[in-house]
Design a protein around this motif. Structure first.
Motif, PDB file in Angstrom:
ATOM      1  N   ALA A 285       6.882  -0.811  -1.910  1.00 34.07           N
ATOM      2  CA  ALA A 285       7.797   0.313  -1.699  1.00 34.07           C
ATOM      3  C   ALA A 285       7.150   1.419  -0.865  1.00 34.07           C
ATOM      4  O   ALA A 285       7.839   2.278  -0.325  1.00 34.07           O
ATOM      5  N   LEU A 286       5.829   1.400  -0.762  1.00 36.72           N
ATOM      6  CA  LEU A 286       5.095   2.425  -0.024  1.00 36.72           C
ATOM      7  C   LEU A 286       4.930   1.972   1.427  1.00 36.72           C
ATOM      8  O   LEU A 286       4.254   0.987   1.701  1.00 36.72           O
ATOM      9  N   GLU A 287       5.603   2.670   2.328  1.00 32.24           N
ATOM     10  CA  GLU A 287       5.525   2.321   3.741  1.00 32.24           C
ATOM     11  C   GLU A 287       4.121   2.618   4.263  1.00 32.24           C
ATOM     12  O   GLU A 287       3.643   3.751   4.165  1.00 32.24           O
ATOM     13  N   PRO A 288       3.425   1.606   4.796  1.00 29.63           N
ATOM     14  CA  PRO A 288       2.058   1.841   5.251  1.00 29.63           C
ATOM     15  C   PRO A 288       2.010   2.721   6.499  1.00 29.63           C
ATOM     16  O   PRO A 288       2.949   2.745   7.295  1.00 29.63           O
ATOM     17  N   LEU A 289       0.920   3.448   6.629  1.00 27.65           N
ATOM     18  CA  LEU A 289       0.658   4.238   7.829  1.00 27.65           C
ATOM     19  C   LEU A 289      -0.424   3.538   8.636  1.00 27.65           C
ATOM     20  O   LEU A 289      -1.309   2.894   8.064  1.00 27.65           O
ATOM     21  N   THR A 290      -0.377   3.704   9.939  1.00 31.33           N
ATOM     22  CA  THR A 290      -1.461   3.202  10.778  1.00 31.33           C
ATOM     23  C   THR A 290      -2.561   4.264  10.811  1.00 31.33           C
ATOM     24  O   THR A 290      -2.291   5.459  10.563  1.00 31.33           O
ATOM     25  N   PRO A 291      -3.780   3.864  11.117  1.00 30.55           N
ATOM     26  CA  PRO A 291      -4.835   4.879  11.267  1.00 30.55           C
ATOM     27  C   PRO A 291      -4.471   5.936  12.308  1.00 30.55           C
ATOM     28  O   PRO A 291      -4.786   7.119  12.129  1.00 30.55           O
TER      29      PRO A 291
END
Length: 156
Positions: A16-22
């Motif tokens: 459910a947690l949308e990942p972030l890119t570095p």
């Protein structure tokens, strides 16, 4: 007083947690420095008064109190806030360091080093513990705000 903690940005176990890119995380940390009014509760206004290669100097206005700081950027790795002690502010540094211990893990290490003592004259550490808790909550709020802004597409 020194206080350090990690905030996990991407949790592969939580779909459910949308990942972030570095890169999104980096852009969010830069935005926090360049537009602090989006992130800092109680901040009335902020102005960048000087800028150089890899740093900015700012004045932050909280009601009648003003805080001057210098923010140093280590591209795509760290942002360090340096604040001199004044009558209204304890002074010190805050470092936000991006860590990628594995290909899917993304973390931010927050390190606070202030002139505030860890205990008062009687040996009581309760005030310092309250400040540490407030720092921790503010850092979680920073990450939440970066997520919100990234979701709009503003961070790439």
């Amino acid at each position: 007083m020194r206080f350090e903690h990690l905030v996990e940005i991407n949790d592969p176990g939580n779909p459910a947690l949308e990942p972030l890119t570095p890169e999104q995380l980096w852009q969010g940390l830069v935005l926090r420095a360049e537009s602090p009014e989006l992130f800092v509760l109680g901040l009335d206004s902020a102005e960048i008064v000087n800028r150089g290669d890899g740093w900015v100097e700012r004045v932050l206005h909280f009601g009648p109190a003003s805080v001057r700081d210098r923010v140093v950027f280590e591209p795509r790795h760290a942002v360090r806030y340096e604040t001199a002690a004044t009558h209204e502010h304890a002074g010190g540094t805050l470092s936000m360091i991006i860590e990628t211990p594995t290909p899917v893990a993304l973390l931010v290490r927050f390190i606070y080093e202030t002139t505030m003592p860890s205990v008062d004259d009687s040996g009581d550490d309760r005030y310092a513990e309250i400040v540490k808790s407030a720092y921790h909550e503010a850092d979680l709020d920073t990450v939440r705000k970066i997520r919100e802004i990234a979701h709009t597409g503003r961070l790439g």
